[in-house]
Motif scaffolding. Structure first.
Motif, PDB file in Angstrom:
ATOM      1  N   CYS A 237       0.813  -1.254   0.123  1.00 17.18           N
ATOM      2  CA  CYS A 237      -0.034  -0.382  -0.193  1.00 17.18           C
ATOM      3  C   CYS A 237       0.844   0.585  -0.078  1.00 17.18           C
ATOM      4  O   CYS A 237       2.213   1.181   0.406  1.00 17.18           O
ATOM      5  CB  CYS A 237      -1.240   0.334   1.706  1.00 17.18           C
ATOM      6  SG  CYS A 237      -2.022   1.152   1.010  1.00 17.18           S
ATOM      7  N   CYS A 239      -0.342   3.984   0.869  1.00 13.98           N
ATOM      8  CA  CYS A 239      -0.796   5.071   1.612  1.00 13.98           C
ATOM      9  C   CYS A 239       0.510   5.819   3.288  1.00 13.98           C
ATOM     10  O   CYS A 239       0.947   5.597   3.288  1.00 13.98           O
ATOM     11  CB  CYS A 239      -2.185   4.789   2.632  1.00 13.98           C
ATOM     12  SG  CYS A 239      -2.521   3.151   4.064  1.00 13.98           S
ATOM     13  N   CYS A 270      -7.919   3.892   5.353  1.00 12.64           N
ATOM     14  CA  CYS A 270      -7.255   3.216   3.959  1.00 12.64           C
ATOM     15  C   CYS A 270      -8.141   2.630   3.634  1.00 12.64           C
ATOM     16  O   CYS A 270      -8.285   1.888   4.071  1.00 12.64           O
ATOM     17  CB  CYS A 270      -5.648   3.352   4.143  1.00 12.64           C
ATOM     18  SG  CYS A 270      -5.090   2.821   2.246  1.00 12.64           S
ATOM     19  N   PHE A 272      -7.622   0.765   0.893  1.00 14.58           N
ATOM     20  CA  PHE A 272      -6.767  -0.812   0.662  1.00 14.58           C
ATOM     21  C   PHE A 272      -6.017  -1.042   1.728  1.00 14.58           C
ATOM     22  O   PHE A 272      -6.124  -2.945   1.356  1.00 14.58           O
ATOM     23  CB  PHE A 272      -5.538   0.132  -0.729  1.00 14.58           C
ATOM     24  CG  PHE A 272      -5.818   0.299  -1.224  1.00 14.58           C
ATOM     25  CD1 PHE A 272      -6.823   0.223  -3.140  1.00 14.58           C
ATOM     26  CD2 PHE A 272      -6.459   1.652  -1.930  1.00 14.58           C
ATOM     27  CE1 PHE A 272      -6.967  -0.071  -4.121  1.00 14.58           C
ATOM     28  CE2 PHE A 272      -6.788   2.164  -2.995  1.00 14.58           C
ATOM     29  CZ  PHE A 272      -7.112   1.597  -3.871  1.00 14.58           C
ATOM     30  N   CYS A 273      -5.147  -0.934   2.366  1.00 14.02           N
ATOM     31  CA  CYS A 273      -4.448  -1.852   3.876  1.00 14.02           C
ATOM     32  C   CYS A 273      -5.340  -2.154   4.672  1.00 14.02           C
ATOM     33  O   CYS A 273      -5.318  -2.675   5.645  1.00 14.02           O
ATOM     34  CB  CYS A 273      -3.160  -1.386   4.006  1.00 14.02           C
ATOM     35  SG  CYS A 273      -3.261   0.553   4.256  1.00 14.02           S
TER      36      CYS A 273
HETATM   37 ZN    ZN Z   1      -2.973   1.937   3.280  1.00  9.40          ZN
END
Ligand code: ZN
Length: 293
Positions: A237, A239, A270, A272-273
């Motif tokens: 990720c 971020c 986040c 994504f993660c």
């Molecule tokens: Zn992330």
């Protein structure tokens, strides 16, 4: 062990990209606490993203896959990069359905079939290349094969498999993309199609303890298999707190002031993660000061 390989067969007429992604998918489903059917859909997409990402050359290049057919999953999005690095999310991690008629996790059921499978390739040009095909089965592997065949005119065989254990962890995950290169003998495509129909499924191979290299060696036995590279696919990720701050600022000064006036703290996550970023009342005050200075 997770591994991603690139290979050719039949004197280069066939391109093979294959991966075991068990640890990668397990980490992702643990982070997002997905239900079994969601884990299967998410894991298949992550594997596809790792495979397609690994075909990219530049470190800044990316390929983003998106599928949303109106099912309860709300869709899945993944981004793959060179080396088989991948990140992604499923909109609804709780998406789950009873097993389908074949006794398998009903991925198609939670994805839905009324929508598109979209591939966005960003090679650092002015505009990314966006291409989509209608969802074919919602099982993801078939959708990707259909995409390659129809949109890219590259006849391809795709397998993506995720075995979810009774405790919800990932027992095995992996996939492959096999493509006929331009000029390859048409008989070759028939031969490979026939072979893939004859042999056990990828998940059966993996469950039986075969490595991804052994599986590909088995499929292409006697077909001049040449393994070009081996690497490790990875969940990543990109971020950072700075990026998340920017996202918070982007709601606008007025809304940020409201947050501040309500004496609220804000938690941003986040997609994504699943990392949580906390912004206290003081943090929000500081951001307001920054955008006004
Ligand atoms: Zn992330």
């Amino acid at each position: 062990m997770d591994k991603i390989i690139h290979a050719t067969a039949q004197g280069g007429g066939v391109r093979i990209v294959a991966a075991e992604t068990t640890a990668l998918v397990n980490e992702a489903v643990t982070r997002h606490n997905t239900m079994p059917t969601a884990s299967a859909a998410y894991g298949r997409m992550l594997t596809a993203g790792a495979l397609m990402g690994s075909m990219l050359k530049g470190a800044q290049d990316s390929v983003t896959l998106q599928i949303n057919g109106g099912g309860v999953s709300g869709g899945v999005l993944v981004t793959g990069r060179a080396g088989g690095r991948v990140k992604g999310y499923i909109v609804n991690p709780d998406a789950d359905l009873p097993q389908n008629a074949q006794g398998k996790l009903d991925v198609s059921g939670i994805i839905g079939i009324n929508g598109k499978f979209t591939v966005i390739t960003d090679l650092g040009m002015k505009e990314p290349y966006v291409s989509s095909t209608p969802i074919y089965t919602g099982e993801i592997a078939e959708d990707l094969a259909y995409f390659y065949t129809v949109s890219e005119q590259t006849p391809s065989a795709v397998a993506l498999g995720v075995l979810v254990d009774v405790d919800g962890s990932i027992q095995k995950a992996g996939g492959f993309i096999i493509q006929m290169l331009p000029g390859a003998d048409e008989m070759l495509a028939d031969l490979i199609t026939y072979r893939l129909e004859e042999i056990p499924s990828l998940t059966t191979f993996l469950r039986d303890g075969n490595s991804i290299v052994e599986i590909i060696q088995y499929i292409f036995e006697g077909m001049d298999l040449n393994i070009l590279s081996e690497g490790t696919p990875e969940l990543y990720c990109d971020c950072t707190r700075e990026r998340v701050e920017k996202a918070l600022i982007s709601i606008g000064e007025k809304d940020l002031q409201h947050l501040y006036d309500d004496n609220k703290s804000e938690e941003l996550i986040c997609h994504f993660c699943n990392t949580k970023y906390d912004f206290t009342h003081e943090d929000i005050g500081r951001l307001l000061k920054e955008i006004r200075s």
